[in-house]
Scaffold this motif. Sequence first.
Motif: not given
Length: 378
Positions: A179-180, A214-225, A279-291
């Motif tokens: 995820s980015n 104070r709002w500061v633009p930020s970005s990052g990445a996350h990966t998980a198996f 369905i599975a990919s939506k579940n995983i995407n939700n977990k990624e969103y939280r991470a």
Amino acid sequence: MMDSKKAPMTASERTETDRVREFACRSCGATLVYHAGTRDLKCEYCGTEQSIDTSAVSAEEHELDELQKKPHAVGFGLETRSFKCDNCGATTACPANIVSTKCVFCGSSYVLTGDHPPDIIRPETLIPFQVDKDSAIGKFRSWIRGLWFRPNDLKRISRLSDITGVYTPFWTFDSNASSNWTADAGYYYYETETYTAHENGRSVTKTRQVQRTRWVPSSGAHTAFYDDELICASAGIYFEMMQRVYPFDLKALTPYQPELLSGWLAEEYNVEPLPAWEIASKNINNKEYRACAIQVPGDTHRNLRVNTTHDSITWKHVLLPVWLAAYQYRAKTYRFLVNGQTGLIQGDAPWSWWKIGFAVAAALALATLGYYFFQGGP
Ligand SMILES: [Zn+2]
Ligand SMILES: [Zn+2]
């Protein structure tokens, strides 16, 4: 009184006559059935046990794009007859050595027979039944005894009417998720603000601390198996009901062997693998969103956007053991499930509104007493 006229053969009678002895007993020739909690087949007539040879089997996971390209083993690998229920939509595969006349999921007797062999993808793995019928009945007895706020005569007159072990269909998916994310990270700071107040008819100037962000633009990445994301493919058991007997210990999954189904029912999956992956990919995407949300620095955040891609997706068709049962109480049918691996039991039971009302009144009385006690009395 006996009926002398011979009725047309029913589906269950045909099943009896067409019995195929695939796993025949060495001593008496009867069909061996899988014996819960063991690695053995057992003869229900003479008690002969025969261990299942597990040396030559292995379970492979499949790539997602294999679905279109490669042919799969289909059916359950043993003689089964399929029953599709008009009422709940579940398709039950019934091995030749058991007789089934009504839908085990909804109790409906309006079932259609399908003589064709099922063209479903063969399961790769399953969790064999660990809880046998007697233990499942025992679970029911202690469950009904342990319920709160139920009618007094519930445990005495509730009558277990049906209990059937069914292998229920699931899909599991593995995926490498990357995820980015971008977001506005918010940092709190405090400003002193002056304001005018009115005191005793006069205007006075005062100060207070106000929280600002104070709002500061930020970005990052996350990966998980993600390993074994489980999707229920049953039509006969509502997912909400199924979830109540979760979890299953998926470490106990073993390669599928037809012997393990002998003497047990299996439901054919009602959700195809690609919709299940949706369905599975939506579940995983939700977990990624939280991470990713946890990764955003600062005190708060807004406008979090996460883009997740999946790599090395694999899937397996899995069967999990569930006891489906029903009991009668005052001419009404209540249903319950027992996890065939762990013995966890969940189900419906009548409430005693009289007992609940009494408990609520008692709680209110206690609260009132407590109130007066802390107030120092009326
Ligand atoms: Zn035998
Ligand atoms: Zn049904």
